[in-house]
Motif scaffolding. Structure first.
Motif, PDB file in Angstrom:
ATOM      1  N   THR A   1      33.229 -12.932  38.026  1.00 16.69           N
ATOM      2  CA  THR A   1      34.292 -12.174  38.664  1.00 16.69           C
ATOM      3  C   THR A   1      33.825 -12.783  40.261  1.00 16.69           C
TER       4      THR A   1
ATOM      5  N   MET B   1      41.564 -15.390  35.302  1.00 19.95           N
ATOM      6  CA  MET B   1      43.011 -14.511  34.809  1.00 19.95           C
ATOM      7  C   MET B   1      44.247 -14.886  35.697  1.00 19.95           C
TER       8      MET B   1
ATOM      9  N   ARG C   1      46.086 -13.259  37.398  1.00 20.89           N
ATOM     10  CA  ARG C   1      46.257 -12.595  38.615  1.00 20.89           C
ATOM     11  C   ARG C   1      45.018 -11.977  39.184  1.00 20.89           C
TER      12      ARG C   1
ATOM     13  N   ASP D   1      43.160  -9.319  40.508  1.00 18.28           N
ATOM     14  CA  ASP D   1      42.411  -7.624  40.439  1.00 18.28           C
ATOM     15  C   ASP D   1      42.339  -7.379  41.877  1.00 18.28           C
ATOM     16  N   VAL D   2      41.830  -5.938  42.006  1.00 18.25           N
ATOM     17  CA  VAL D   2      41.566  -5.381  43.386  1.00 18.25           C
ATOM     18  C   VAL D   2      40.137  -4.484  43.056  1.00 18.25           C
ATOM     19  N   GLN D   3      39.324  -4.609  43.766  1.00 15.56           N
ATOM     20  CA  GLN D   3      37.878  -4.383  43.077  1.00 15.56           C
ATOM     21  C   GLN D   3      37.518  -3.744  44.771  1.00 15.56           C
TER      22      GLN D   3
ATOM     23  N   ARG E   1      39.073 -11.932  41.278  1.00 13.66           N
ATOM     24  CA  ARG E   1      39.445 -12.768  40.356  1.00 13.66           C
ATOM     25  C   ARG E   1      38.315 -13.244  39.251  1.00 13.66           C
ATOM     26  N   GLN E   2      38.483 -12.867  37.898  1.00 17.68           N
ATOM     27  CA  GLN E   2      37.866 -13.594  36.966  1.00 17.68           C
ATOM     28  C   GLN E   2      37.892 -14.567  36.007  1.00 17.68           C
TER      29      GLN E   2
ATOM     30  N   GLU F   1      47.918 -12.624  30.367  1.00 16.70           N
ATOM     31  CA  GLU F   1      46.901 -12.509  31.654  1.00 16.70           C
ATOM     32  C   GLU F   1      46.148 -13.277  32.145  1.00 16.70           C
TER      33      GLU F   1
END
Length: 105
Positions: free
Chosen positions: A8, A46, A48, A50-52, A58-59, A99
């Motif tokens: 990630t 991945m 799209r 993500d927000v962390q 991105r993974q 996904e």
């Protein structure tokens, strides 16, 4: 069965998506040029962001044998990433559309 670790990557704080995408493209282009055999062990991305913790993420599913190299290369170009747990592995069947998309090699 082949299994993959999850990588990630994380954007800079307040970094625009377009800027983070460009840095990732530059990074993976560099990997492809410098480490073509190892790049083939990057299985999926991945689709799209993500927000962390208020940052884009991105993974990727990657072969566990290239995790040390990825840690070194990501650090060298100042791309942040979460710790990679090489004991927490995933099958290719867990990276399914829409996904995820498989990276063509």
């Amino acid at each position: 069965m082949e299994e993959f670790a999850r990588l990630t990557v994380i954007s800079r704080k307040n970094e625009a998506e377009v800027d983070f995408k460009k840095r990732l493209i530059d990074f993976w282009t560099r990997m492809l040029r410098l480490w073509p055999a190892e790049y083939k062990r990057v299985y999926a991305e991945m689709a799209r962001f993500d927000v962390q913790a208020d940052r884009l993420a991105r993974q990727y599913f990657v072969g566990s044998e290239i995790c040390n190299l990825l840690r070194e290369e990501l650090s060298s170009v100042l791309i942040d990433f979460l710790p990679i747990d090489v004991d927490d592995l995933f099958s290719k069947y867990e990276a399914t559309p829409p996904e995820w998309f498989q990276i063509p090699h």
